[in-house]
Design an enzyme around this catalytic site. Structure first.
Site: not given
Length: 283
Positions: A9, A40-41, A100, A102, A141, A144, A157
Site C-alpha cells: 500500500e 489510498t484515498y 466507508r 474515517d 471493528h 462493533a 459485505k
C-alpha cells in the site's frame, strides 16, 4: 500448496507536497515484485480521486504493476462515486478497495453510503468490471460490540460482491488466526490477506493501533520501550519483527500478505529482501 499473494500500500503525498514525490517512493520499490499496489484515498474531494487515479495509472503504466484504488464513500454522493469509478477506469485500475472511510470532525457525511457494504453493492451493480476488495478487522471493528457481530457485518459485505479482503494491521499472529477460523466458520470464503504494518515509530504504532482497534502485545511494547528513543534501532527491530510475522503467516498457509509501506521504500525493501523466497512464483 498455492503460493500466497504479496501486495503493498502507498498513499498520495500530502497536499503541501508535489505529486511527483510518489516517484521517489516507486523508484525506491523497484526490484520488489508485488501482485498489486493499492493507493489510498482521502475523504472524497475531487483532488483525492485525481491524486489516487494519477498514482494508480503511474504504477500500472510506468512500473508494470497492477494497481488497486481505495474509495472511501462516507462523504460522497452517487455522482461522486460514479466520477471516481470512471476516473479509475481510465487509469487502468484493476480493482477498487471499497471503504466507508474515517470520520472527519466537522465534516458532514452524505448519508448515502453509510456502510462499506452499501458502496460494495453499488459498485457491483454499476456495470463496471472492477474486482471489489474490502477491509476486515482481525480484532473486530472498533465500533462493533463483538467479533461475532463484526463477522456478521463482514459476511453481508462479502455477499454484496467482495472478491478479496485485506485485514487491518495486527501485531500478534494468533489474533489473525483466531479471526480467520471464525470468518471461515461464517462461510466467508474469499481470500483474506494479512495486513502487516512494520513498527518504525512509537507515535505511529500507538496512533494506528488505537484507530484500528489493534492490541499492542507485550513483545511489541518491549521494542517500543527499549528503542523508542533510538529511531534507527527501532526501525531495525521493527523490520525483524515484521519478517517474523510474515514468515509465520506464510508457513501457516495465509492467502496473502499486504504490507503497509507507509511510503518508506527503504523499510519495505529490507523486509522484502528477507522474505522474498517465501513467495516462490516471483523468483
Amino acid at each position: 500448496m498455492r503460493n500466497p499473494t504479496f501486495s503493498l500500500e502507498v498513499f498520495p503525498p500530502k497536499r503541501t507536497a508535489p505529486i511527483g514525490t510518489i516517484y521517489d517512493t516507486m523508484d525506491g520499490l523497484q526490484g520488489i515484485k508485488p501482485d498489486f499496489i493499492s493507493v489510498t484515498y482521502g475523504t472524497g474531494k475531487s483532488t483525492d480521486r485525481t491524486a489516487t487515479a494519477r498514482i494508480a495509472n503511474t504504477i500500472r503504466a510506468e512500473y508494470g504493476i497492477e494497481s488497486v484504488a481505495h474509495l472511501t464513500a462516507q462523504y460522497l454522493d452517487r455522482d461522486g462515486v460514479d466520477q471516481a469509478l470512471e476516473m479509475f477506469k481510465q487509469a487502468g485500475v484493476s480493482a477498487v478497495l471499497a471503504l466507508r472511510g474515517d470520520t472527519i470532525e466537522g465534516a458532514q457525511p452524505a448519508n448515502i453510503f453509510c456502510h462499506a457494504s452499501d458502496l460494495v453493492e453499488y459498485i457491483a451493480q454499476s456495470g463496471t468490471d472492477f474486482d471489489i476488495y474490502a477491509a476486515c478487522y482481525p480484532e473486530k471493528h472498533p465500533q462493533a460490540s463483538s467479533l461475532d457481530e463484526d463477522l456478521d457485518n463482514l459476511k453481508k459485505k462479502v455477499d454484496c460482491g467482495v472478491n478479496r479482503l485485506i485485514s487491518q494491521l495486527f501485531y500478534d499472529n494468533e489474533d489473525f488466526f483466531r479471526f480467520l477460523d471464525a470468518a471461515r466458520d461464517k462461510q466467508i470464503d474469499v481470500p483474506i490477506e494479512a495486513g502487516i504494518m512494520p513498527v518504525t515509530n512509537v507515535h505511529s504504532v500507538k496512533r494506528m493501533a488505537k484507530m484500528c482497534g489493534a492490541r499492542i502485545p507485550e513483545k511489541v511494547r518491549v521494542l517500543l520501550d527499549k528503542w523508542g528513543s533510538d529511531p534507527d534501532s527501532l526501525k531495525t527491530a521493527g523490520v525483524i519483527y515484521a519478517c517474523e510475522q510474515i514468515s509465520d503467516l506464510v508457513a501457516n498457509g495465509v492467502d496473502g500478505i499486504h504490507l503497509y509501506s507507509m511510503n518508506h521504500p527503504g523499510v519495505t525493501r529490507r523486509i522484502w529482501s528477507n522474505v522474498y523466497s517465501l513467495f516462490a512464483e516471483r523468483l
